[in-house]
Design a protein around this motif. Sequence first.
Motif, PDB file in Angstrom:
ATOM      1  N   SER A   1       0.843  -1.195   0.000  1.00  0.00           N
ATOM      2  CA  SER A   1       0.000   0.000   0.000  1.00  0.00           C
ATOM      3  C   SER A   1       0.877   1.243   0.000  1.00  0.00           C
ATOM      4  O   SER A   1       1.938   1.265   0.625  1.00  0.00           O
ATOM      5  N   GLY A   2       0.435   2.276  -0.697  1.00  0.00           N
ATOM      6  CA  GLY A   2       1.175   3.531  -0.732  1.00  0.00           C
ATOM      7  C   GLY A   2       0.806   4.428   0.441  1.00  0.00           C
ATOM      8  O   GLY A   2       0.021   4.068   1.320  1.00  0.00           O
ATOM      9  N   HIS A   3       1.378   5.613   0.447  1.00  0.00           N
ATOM     10  CA  HIS A   3       1.101   6.566   1.515  1.00  0.00           C
ATOM     11  C   HIS A   3      -0.219   7.300   1.300  1.00  0.00           C
ATOM     12  O   HIS A   3      -0.773   7.866   2.237  1.00  0.00           O
TER      13      HIS A   3
ATOM     14  N   PRO B   1      -4.182   7.068   4.812  1.00  0.00           N
ATOM     15  CA  PRO B   1      -2.739   7.284   4.668  1.00  0.00           C
ATOM     16  C   PRO B   1      -1.976   6.784   5.895  1.00  0.00           C
ATOM     17  O   PRO B   1      -2.563   6.475   6.932  1.00  0.00           O
ATOM     18  N   PHE B   2      -0.661   6.672   5.739  1.00  0.00           N
ATOM     19  CA  PHE B   2       0.255   6.397   6.846  1.00  0.00           C
ATOM     20  C   PHE B   2       0.069   5.019   7.481  1.00  0.00           C
ATOM     21  O   PHE B   2       0.324   4.826   8.664  1.00  0.00           O
TER      22      PHE B   2
ATOM     23  N   ARG C   1       1.922   2.556   7.055  1.00  0.00           N
ATOM     24  CA  ARG C   1       3.229   2.037   7.456  1.00  0.00           C
ATOM     25  C   ARG C   1       3.636   2.527   8.841  1.00  0.00           C
ATOM     26  O   ARG C   1       4.524   1.951   9.464  1.00  0.00           O
ATOM     27  N   HIS C   2       2.962   3.567   9.306  1.00  0.00           N
ATOM     28  CA  HIS C   2       3.347   4.168  10.582  1.00  0.00           C
ATOM     29  C   HIS C   2       2.295   4.009  11.673  1.00  0.00           C
ATOM     30  O   HIS C   2       2.628   4.120  12.853  1.00  0.00           O
TER      31      HIS C   2
ATOM     32  N   ASN D   1      -3.220   0.811   9.155  1.00  0.00           N
ATOM     33  CA  ASN D   1      -2.798  -0.384   8.429  1.00  0.00           C
ATOM     34  C   ASN D   1      -3.875  -1.458   8.455  1.00  0.00           C
ATOM     35  O   ASN D   1      -4.150  -2.100   7.433  1.00  0.00           O
TER      36      ASN D   1
ATOM     37  N   THR E   1      13.327   1.588   8.790  1.00  0.00           N
ATOM     38  CA  THR E   1      12.543   2.737   9.224  1.00  0.00           C
ATOM     39  C   THR E   1      13.235   3.445  10.380  1.00  0.00           C
ATOM     40  O   THR E   1      14.232   2.972  10.915  1.00  0.00           O
TER      41      THR E   1
ATOM     42  N   ASN F   1       9.446   4.298  14.677  1.00  0.00           N
ATOM     43  CA  ASN F   1       8.469   3.433  14.008  1.00  0.00           C
ATOM     44  C   ASN F   1       8.814   1.955  14.123  1.00  0.00           C
ATOM     45  O   ASN F   1       8.034   1.105  13.701  1.00  0.00           O
TER      46      ASN F   1
END
Length: 390
Positions: free
Chosen positions: A62-64, A89-90, A92-93, A98, A154, A158
Amino acid sequence: MAEQGPQQSLATLPTPAAGPPVDGRDWVVIFSGTPWANGAHRQHALARELTVDHRVLFVDPSGHLPRWRLQVELVADDLWHTAGPALLPFGRHLSPANRVNRWLAAFLLRRWLRRRSASVRLLWLDEDLAAPVATRLGEAAVVYDATDLDWTFTRRWNRPHLRRALRSAVGAADLVLASSTALPERMPVSDPPPVVLPNGCDPDRFSPAGPVAPWLTGLRRPRIGYCGAVDTRAFDAELVAAVARAHPEWTFLLIGPSTRAGRAPLVRLANVELVDAVRFVDVPSILRACDVTIIPYRVGGLVDYVHPKKCYEYLALGKPVVATPLPALRALADTIRLAGDAESFAAAVSDALDEAGVPHEADRRRELATRNSWSARGVELRALLAGLPR
């Protein structure tokens, strides 16, 4: 890929793109941490090997930014690709973001597969953050392929998020694979324990017989070649700079993307040529022009668990290899040279240059690479998968 505005609801999500005809073969759905467009990595090679007896759907990370449309395209025989959908969004963080994104991905993929009466035999994860998809596609078994430790890529703040994701991915798997002998000891405990399936190469693509990049003819020999990122995370620029200063008669050809900090020790050295990223298809023609190839990676840091696939690619070309003593490369010490400091590294390169033109040594290196081809890995992989539920 087209994106929809934030006002769109799930009820109005676009209809998935038309897909393959139904033929009764089971599917493998791969959630990869590396996009299909970067198609020269382990994930892509193993995806192709899986098409021997399955249909394969390769899902990008998945993108941001939000991406709600599922568009599936055929990229090779029995191999389809789609970009990973994302609602928030975000991811990954942020763990909640997620989980929402993975729920959306599972929802859209399940619908796409159901419309084709597709039976999913394997859910394949090499992206830790995709762990929440486990059990949502009706798969018979889950495979987790540890290609890297994602949390090392990262920032420190994170890392707990990604380390939790790693534990979840390992815990969901019926089979855990590791790309390096040095990885299992750095991973969470799993039952069953990880099986090492090392990286491989394509000996036909990296054949010694082939064109040489014409723009290299003006570079002074001997040429010492490296292909990969020039950064501070893995690449030891200080080591290379010290060897280059000690041997101004050698030309160092460093091919790949570089960071400002990574190239800083090298930029003022007249015998170091930094070449930006090139197409993977062009790499063999560049390396054929080199006399010795090197893997100057840092040892003792976050990334010394790696098994660089470039090692087998160098060997497939018949080139002598000098590397730092990464744990996963020590088993190859009878074929490649290992050296940990500038003085011994320079001596190893000098010895490698002495045997660079010896035909039977080049044949021996290529034979080792052929035994470690991706097709050989495919045979090993299919034997492992045969023991999983169907």
